[in-house]
Design a protein around this motif. Structure first.
Motif, PDB file in Angstrom:
ATOM      1  N   UNK A   1      47.092  48.558  39.200  1.00 44.17           N
ATOM      2  CA  UNK A   1      45.251  48.747  37.701  1.00 44.17           C
ATOM      3  C   UNK A   1      46.594  48.882  36.583  1.00 44.17           C
ATOM      4  N   UNK A   2      47.767  49.043  36.847  1.00 46.10           N
ATOM      5  CA  UNK A   2      48.717  49.669  35.680  1.00 46.10           C
ATOM      6  C   UNK A   2      48.914  48.090  35.046  1.00 46.10           C
ATOM      7  N   UNK A   3      49.159  46.825  35.872  1.00 49.50           N
ATOM      8  CA  UNK A   3      49.606  45.497  36.047  1.00 49.50           C
ATOM      9  C   UNK A   3      48.607  44.876  35.644  1.00 49.50           C
ATOM     10  N   UNK A   4      47.552  45.403  36.121  1.00 50.16           N
ATOM     11  CA  UNK A   4      46.135  44.405  35.184  1.00 50.16           C
ATOM     12  C   UNK A   4      45.991  44.948  34.267  1.00 50.16           C
ATOM     13  N   UNK A   5      45.608  45.876  34.279  1.00 50.53           N
ATOM     14  CA  UNK A   5      45.169  46.245  32.419  1.00 50.53           C
ATOM     15  C   UNK A   5      46.104  45.882  31.211  1.00 50.53           C
ATOM     16  N   UNK A   6      47.190  46.025  31.931  1.00 50.74           N
ATOM     17  CA  UNK A   6      48.599  45.499  30.982  1.00 50.74           C
ATOM     18  C   UNK A   6      48.520  43.640  30.692  1.00 50.74           C
ATOM     19  N   UNK A   7      47.832  42.905  31.690  1.00 51.37           N
ATOM     20  CA  UNK A   7      47.416  41.557  31.278  1.00 51.37           C
ATOM     21  C   UNK A   7      46.405  41.372  30.728  1.00 51.37           C
TER      22      UNK A   7
ATOM     23  N   UNK B   1      33.435  33.458  26.842  1.00 48.33           N
ATOM     24  CA  UNK B   1      34.700  32.286  26.674  1.00 48.33           C
ATOM     25  C   UNK B   1      36.007  33.595  26.952  1.00 48.33           C
ATOM     26  N   UNK B   2      35.934  34.394  26.888  1.00 49.45           N
ATOM     27  CA  UNK B   2      36.850  35.743  26.982  1.00 49.45           C
ATOM     28  C   UNK B   2      37.286  35.845  28.038  1.00 49.45           C
ATOM     29  N   UNK B   3      35.976  36.161  29.103  1.00 48.64           N
ATOM     30  CA  UNK B   3      36.099  35.892  30.736  1.00 48.64           C
ATOM     31  C   UNK B   3      37.250  34.776  31.162  1.00 48.64           C
ATOM     32  N   UNK B   4      36.747  33.604  30.902  1.00 47.41           N
ATOM     33  CA  UNK B   4      37.250  32.402  30.678  1.00 47.41           C
ATOM     34  C   UNK B   4      38.720  32.646  31.070  1.00 47.41           C
ATOM     35  N   UNK B   5      39.167  33.239  29.498  1.00 48.64           N
ATOM     36  CA  UNK B   5      40.255  33.181  29.179  1.00 48.64           C
ATOM     37  C   UNK B   5      41.460  33.698  29.632  1.00 48.64           C
ATOM     38  N   UNK B   6      40.835  34.948  30.338  1.00 49.54           N
ATOM     39  CA  UNK B   6      41.664  35.811  30.486  1.00 49.54           C
ATOM     40  C   UNK B   6      41.942  35.772  32.306  1.00 49.54           C
ATOM     41  N   UNK B   7      41.256  35.031  32.884  1.00 52.17           N
ATOM     42  CA  UNK B   7      40.646  35.211  33.746  1.00 52.17           C
ATOM     43  C   UNK B   7      42.032  34.658  35.005  1.00 52.17           C
ATOM     44  N   UNK B   8      42.601  33.536  34.403  1.00 57.59           N
ATOM     45  CA  UNK B   8      43.193  32.708  35.459  1.00 57.59           C
ATOM     46  C   UNK B   8      44.907  33.863  35.665  1.00 57.59           C
ATOM     47  N   UNK B   9      45.124  34.272  34.832  1.00 55.15           N
ATOM     48  CA  UNK B   9      46.047  35.559  34.846  1.00 55.15           C
ATOM     49  C   UNK B   9      45.269  36.537  35.010  1.00 55.15           C
TER      50      UNK B   9
ATOM     51  N   UNK C   1      46.205  35.084  38.851  1.00 54.07           N
ATOM     52  CA  UNK C   1      47.619  35.997  38.382  1.00 54.07           C
ATOM     53  C   UNK C   1      48.426  36.759  39.327  1.00 54.07           C
ATOM     54  N   UNK C   2      47.844  38.265  38.391  1.00 54.55           N
ATOM     55  CA  UNK C   2      48.576  39.263  38.716  1.00 54.55           C
ATOM     56  C   UNK C   2      48.371  40.089  39.420  1.00 54.55           C
ATOM     57  N   UNK C   3      46.647  39.650  40.451  1.00 54.94           N
ATOM     58  CA  UNK C   3      46.224  40.206  41.582  1.00 54.94           C
ATOM     59  C   UNK C   3      47.139  39.380  42.791  1.00 54.94           C
TER      60      UNK C   3
END
Length: 168
Positions: free
Chosen positions: A24-30, A106-114, A117-119
């Protein structure tokens, strides 16, 4: 007095809680770094983007496991940014329906790849295919057991227990 947890149960419980906290910490940060979103805001947008219809605030609260007041606050922030819209339900004037906007998608699409990647890096890279299947089966069983209880929206409104919240 309730029966205590055995050593294997304690080990599993503490490992689960530690993994969840670290992930959760890393996901929240990303999500914050790449999209200016809290985790619950991402969850709200993702659920709305994945739905084939607008959702009521109650459906969202139950789906994201968040307090009604906290969800109302987060929805207000998302609405101010133009990521969602809220309106009275045409079917029930007491209900509020929420819909994701094109900007929200668009916001979801922009953060989804990162996010993926984190998960993948922090959780799934450490597991083989059998482990992933077993983890999925275990978490589905645990989730279904927890979800068999009445939804949080069915609980009386009041402060019988302290609210648990996500960072804003």
């Amino acid at each position: 007095m309730p029966e205590s947890l055995n050593p294997a149960q304690l080990r599993a419980y503490f490992a689960l809680m530690e993994v969840v906290s670290l992930l959760q910490y890393e996901v929240r940060r990303q999500l914050q770094d790449e999209g200016g979103l809290s985790y619950v805001q991402f969850e709200i947008l993702a659920k709305l983007a994945d739905s084939d219809r607008p959702l009521t605030m109650t459906e969202l609260a139950d789906g994201v496991v968040y307090s009604r007041s906290g969800l109302t606050h987060q929805a207000g922030l998302l609405e101010k940014e133009g990521l969602i819209t809220r309106a009275s339900s045409p079917d029930d004037q007491r209900a509020t329906v929420v819909e994701v906007t094109d900007e929200g998608r668009a916001r979801v699409a922009s953060v989804l790849p990162g996010h993926v990647g984190v998960v993948r890096e922090l959780l799934f890279d450490a597991l083989d295919e059998r482990d992933v299947d077993a983890l999925g089966d275990m978490m589905t069983a645990a989730r279904d057991h927890l979800r068999s209880r009445p939804p949080r929206s069915a609980a009386p409104r009041g402060r019988s227990r302290p609210a648990v919240s996500d960072e804003a």
